[in-house]
Design a protein around this motif. Structure first.
Motif, PDB file in Angstrom:
ATOM      1  N   ASP A 126       0.816  -1.221   0.000  1.00  0.00           N
ATOM      2  CA  ASP A 126       0.000   0.000   0.000  1.00  0.00           C
ATOM      3  C   ASP A 126       0.845   1.264   0.000  1.00  0.00           C
ATOM      4  O   ASP A 126       0.359   2.335  -0.381  1.00  0.00           O
ATOM      5  N   THR A 127       2.087   1.165   0.417  1.00  0.00           N
ATOM      6  CA  THR A 127       2.969   2.329   0.485  1.00  0.00           C
ATOM      7  C   THR A 127       3.484   2.766  -0.884  1.00  0.00           C
ATOM      8  O   THR A 127       4.080   3.829  -1.008  1.00  0.00           O
ATOM      9  N   VAL A 128       3.247   1.954  -1.924  1.00  0.00           N
ATOM     10  CA  VAL A 128       3.716   2.274  -3.275  1.00  0.00           C
ATOM     11  C   VAL A 128       2.556   2.876  -4.062  1.00  0.00           C
ATOM     12  O   VAL A 128       1.520   2.239  -4.229  1.00  0.00           O
ATOM     13  N   ASP A 129       2.743   4.120  -4.540  1.00  0.00           N
ATOM     14  CA  ASP A 129       1.672   4.770  -5.292  1.00  0.00           C
ATOM     15  C   ASP A 129       1.531   4.129  -6.678  1.00  0.00           C
ATOM     16  O   ASP A 129       2.430   3.437  -7.158  1.00  0.00           O
ATOM     17  N   GLU A 130       0.393   4.385  -7.305  1.00  0.00           N
ATOM     18  CA  GLU A 130       0.054   3.717  -8.569  1.00  0.00           C
ATOM     19  C   GLU A 130       1.073   3.983  -9.682  1.00  0.00           C
ATOM     20  O   GLU A 130       1.491   3.063 -10.375  1.00  0.00           O
ATOM     21  N   ALA A 131       1.477   5.230  -9.850  1.00  0.00           N
ATOM     22  CA  ALA A 131       2.419   5.569 -10.923  1.00  0.00           C
ATOM     23  C   ALA A 131       3.773   4.907 -10.707  1.00  0.00           C
ATOM     24  O   ALA A 131       4.365   4.344 -11.638  1.00  0.00           O
ATOM     25  N   THR A 132       4.267   4.948  -9.475  1.00  0.00           N
ATOM     26  CA  THR A 132       5.550   4.313  -9.155  1.00  0.00           C
ATOM     27  C   THR A 132       5.449   2.807  -9.347  1.00  0.00           C
ATOM     28  O   THR A 132       6.344   2.183  -9.918  1.00  0.00           O
ATOM     29  N   GLY A 133       4.343   2.234  -8.883  1.00  0.00           N
ATOM     30  CA  GLY A 133       4.143   0.798  -9.031  1.00  0.00           C
ATOM     31  C   GLY A 133       4.137   0.366 -10.486  1.00  0.00           C
ATOM     32  O   GLY A 133       4.787  -0.614 -10.852  1.00  0.00           O
ATOM     33  N   ARG A 134       3.430   1.089 -11.322  1.00  0.00           N
ATOM     34  CA  ARG A 134       3.372   0.768 -12.760  1.00  0.00           C
ATOM     35  C   ARG A 134       4.768   0.842 -13.367  1.00  0.00           C
ATOM     36  O   ARG A 134       5.174  -0.043 -14.123  1.00  0.00           O
ATOM     37  N   LYS A 135       5.523   1.864 -13.013  1.00  0.00           N
ATOM     38  CA  LYS A 135       6.882   2.022 -13.543  1.00  0.00           C
ATOM     39  C   LYS A 135       7.769   0.851 -13.124  1.00  0.00           C
ATOM     40  O   LYS A 135       8.499   0.289 -13.944  1.00  0.00           O
ATOM     41  N   LEU A 136       7.695   0.467 -11.850  1.00  0.00           N
ATOM     42  CA  LEU A 136       8.515  -0.647 -11.356  1.00  0.00           C
ATOM     43  C   LEU A 136       8.130  -1.963 -12.024  1.00  0.00           C
ATOM     44  O   LEU A 136       9.002  -2.761 -12.380  1.00  0.00           O
ATOM     45  N   VAL A 137       6.846  -2.199 -12.203  1.00  0.00           N
ATOM     46  CA  VAL A 137       6.391  -3.435 -12.859  1.00  0.00           C
ATOM     47  C   VAL A 137       6.872  -3.477 -14.306  1.00  0.00           C
ATOM     48  O   VAL A 137       7.343  -4.517 -14.788  1.00  0.00           O
ATOM     49  N   GLU A 138       6.782  -2.362 -15.007  1.00  0.00           N
ATOM     50  CA  GLU A 138       7.272  -2.310 -16.398  1.00  0.00           C
ATOM     51  C   GLU A 138       8.784  -2.539 -16.455  1.00  0.00           C
ATOM     52  O   GLU A 138       9.279  -3.238 -17.340  1.00  0.00           O
ATOM     53  N   GLN A 139       9.516  -1.962 -15.500  1.00  0.00           N
ATOM     54  CA  GLN A 139      10.963  -2.176 -15.453  1.00  0.00           C
ATOM     55  C   GLN A 139      11.280  -3.636 -15.151  1.00  0.00           C
ATOM     56  O   GLN A 139      12.192  -4.218 -15.753  1.00  0.00           O
ATOM     57  N   ALA A 140      10.543  -4.228 -14.217  1.00  0.00           N
ATOM     58  CA  ALA A 140      10.758  -5.640 -13.893  1.00  0.00           C
ATOM     59  C   ALA A 140      10.515  -6.514 -15.119  1.00  0.00           C
ATOM     60  O   ALA A 140      11.218  -7.507 -15.332  1.00  0.00           O
ATOM     61  N   HIS A 141       9.547  -6.128 -15.932  1.00  0.00           N
ATOM     62  CA  HIS A 141       9.229  -6.892 -17.149  1.00  0.00           C
ATOM     63  C   HIS A 141      10.395  -6.838 -18.153  1.00  0.00           C
ATOM     64  O   HIS A 141      10.556  -7.747 -18.957  1.00  0.00           O
ATOM     65  N   GLN A 142      11.201  -5.803 -18.085  1.00  0.00           N
ATOM     66  CA  GLN A 142      12.369  -5.696 -18.963  1.00  0.00           C
ATOM     67  C   GLN A 142      13.566  -6.470 -18.405  1.00  0.00           C
ATOM     68  O   GLN A 142      14.436  -6.908 -19.160  1.00  0.00           O
ATOM     69  N   VAL A 143      13.601  -6.663 -17.086  1.00  0.00           N
ATOM     70  CA  VAL A 143      14.730  -7.311 -16.416  1.00  0.00           C
ATOM     71  C   VAL A 143      14.538  -8.816 -16.264  1.00  0.00           C
ATOM     72  O   VAL A 143      15.496  -9.586 -16.375  1.00  0.00           O
ATOM     73  N   CYS A 144      13.313  -9.261 -16.031  1.00  0.00           N
ATOM     74  CA  CYS A 144      13.020 -10.664 -15.729  1.00  0.00           C
ATOM     75  C   CYS A 144      13.427 -11.595 -16.877  1.00  0.00           C
ATOM     76  O   CYS A 144      13.014 -11.396 -18.027  1.00  0.00           O
ATOM     77  N   PRO A 145      14.220 -12.626 -16.605  1.00  0.00           N
ATOM     78  CA  PRO A 145      14.616 -13.563 -17.651  1.00  0.00           C
ATOM     79  C   PRO A 145      13.429 -14.281 -18.315  1.00  0.00           C
ATOM     80  O   PRO A 145      13.461 -14.545 -19.513  1.00  0.00           O
ATOM     81  N   TYR A 146      12.394 -14.596 -17.542  1.00  0.00           N
ATOM     82  CA  TYR A 146      11.207 -15.229 -18.139  1.00  0.00           C
ATOM     83  C   TYR A 146      10.529 -14.269 -19.107  1.00  0.00           C
ATOM     84  O   TYR A 146      10.104 -14.668 -20.191  1.00  0.00           O
ATOM     85  N   SER A 147      10.420 -13.003 -18.726  1.00  0.00           N
ATOM     86  CA  SER A 147       9.821 -12.008 -19.617  1.00  0.00           C
ATOM     87  C   SER A 147      10.644 -11.870 -20.889  1.00  0.00           C
ATOM     88  O   SER A 147      10.093 -11.785 -21.993  1.00  0.00           O
ATOM     89  N   ASN A 148      11.960 -11.857 -20.739  1.00  0.00           N
ATOM     90  CA  ASN A 148      12.823 -11.747 -21.917  1.00  0.00           C
ATOM     91  C   ASN A 148      12.717 -12.977 -22.806  1.00  0.00           C
ATOM     92  O   ASN A 148      12.767 -12.870 -24.025  1.00  0.00           O
ATOM     93  N   ALA A 149      12.537 -14.143 -22.208  1.00  0.00           N
ATOM     94  CA  ALA A 149      12.424 -15.374 -22.989  1.00  0.00           C
ATOM     95  C   ALA A 149      11.091 -15.466 -23.723  1.00  0.00           C
ATOM     96  O   ALA A 149      11.021 -16.036 -24.817  1.00  0.00           O
ATOM     97  N   THR A 150      10.043 -14.920 -23.134  1.00  0.00           N
ATOM     98  CA  THR A 150       8.707 -15.052 -23.731  1.00  0.00           C
ATOM     99  C   THR A 150       8.352 -13.895 -24.650  1.00  0.00           C
ATOM    100  O   THR A 150       7.452 -14.028 -25.482  1.00  0.00           O
ATOM    101  N   ARG A 151       9.034 -12.775 -24.523  1.00  0.00           N
ATOM    102  CA  ARG A 151       8.694 -11.576 -25.299  1.00  0.00           C
ATOM    103  C   ARG A 151       8.644 -11.891 -26.791  1.00  0.00           C
ATOM    104  O   ARG A 151       9.583 -12.437 -27.360  1.00  0.00           O
ATOM    105  N   GLY A 152       7.514 -11.563 -27.400  1.00  0.00           N
ATOM    106  CA  GLY A 152       7.344 -11.793 -28.828  1.00  0.00           C
ATOM    107  C   GLY A 152       6.846 -13.193 -29.151  1.00  0.00           C
ATOM    108  O   GLY A 152       6.544 -13.485 -30.306  1.00  0.00           O
ATOM    109  N   ASN A 153       6.782 -14.067 -28.156  1.00  0.00           N
ATOM    110  CA  ASN A 153       6.344 -15.444 -28.382  1.00  0.00           C
ATOM    111  C   ASN A 153       5.042 -15.770 -27.664  1.00  0.00           C
ATOM    112  O   ASN A 153       4.261 -16.577 -28.142  1.00  0.00           O
ATOM    113  N   ILE A 154       4.852 -15.201 -26.488  1.00  0.00           N
ATOM    114  CA  ILE A 154       3.684 -15.473 -25.650  1.00  0.00           C
ATOM    115  C   ILE A 154       3.103 -14.143 -25.208  1.00  0.00           C
ATOM    116  O   ILE A 154       3.839 -13.247 -24.782  1.00  0.00           O
TER     117      ILE A 154
END
Length: 137
Positions: free
Chosen positions: A102-130
């Protein structure tokens, strides 16, 4: 890429067999889900993929949170992996449901989730395929 760590597991008899890691810490009975005509009396590959992706994404979120000096230690990630017909074969789709503190505001949370999606190996492996949907709850 030079691998820092390599996981090794062996599956026998496909969806109706066993999956065992080389170190023996993972030893699972496999069974197709009822929806695919199975007994549902074991773990299936989609559950394993959902668990692995959720755990990996949570770690990536922790990394980007630490870099941004935002405490996301109490975040939870739920992975949903769907399987269905795709042409002559089958395909997967993924939804990652991220519950932020709850301490993370919506804009910050969205930014962190998008950044995590760029860093996560599973996200990198699935990008463009799933298709992967990110849902912040």
């Amino acid at each position: 890429m030079d691998a820092i760590y390599t996981a090794v597991a062996t599956a026998t008899h496909g969806r109706e067999g066993r999956a065992i890691s080389s170190d023996g810490t993972l030893d699972l009975q496999l069974a197709p889900p009822v929806e695919l005509g199975g007994s549902g009396q074991g773990t299936n590959p989609e559950q394993l993929f959902a668990a692995g992706y959720a755990a990996c994404f949570a770690s990536a979120l922790g990394l980007v949170g630490r870099r941004a000096k935002v405490d996301v230690a109490d975040a939870a990630v739920t992975g949903e992996v769907g399987i269905g017909k795709l042409g002559e074969g089958f395909g997967l789709k993924v939804t990652l449901r991220v519950e932020l503190p709850d301490t993370v505001d919506e804009a910050t949370g969205r930014k962190l989730v998008e950044q995590a999606h760029q860093v996560c190996p599973y996200s990198n492996a699935t990008r463009g395929n799933i298709d992967v949907d990110l849902v912040i709850e």
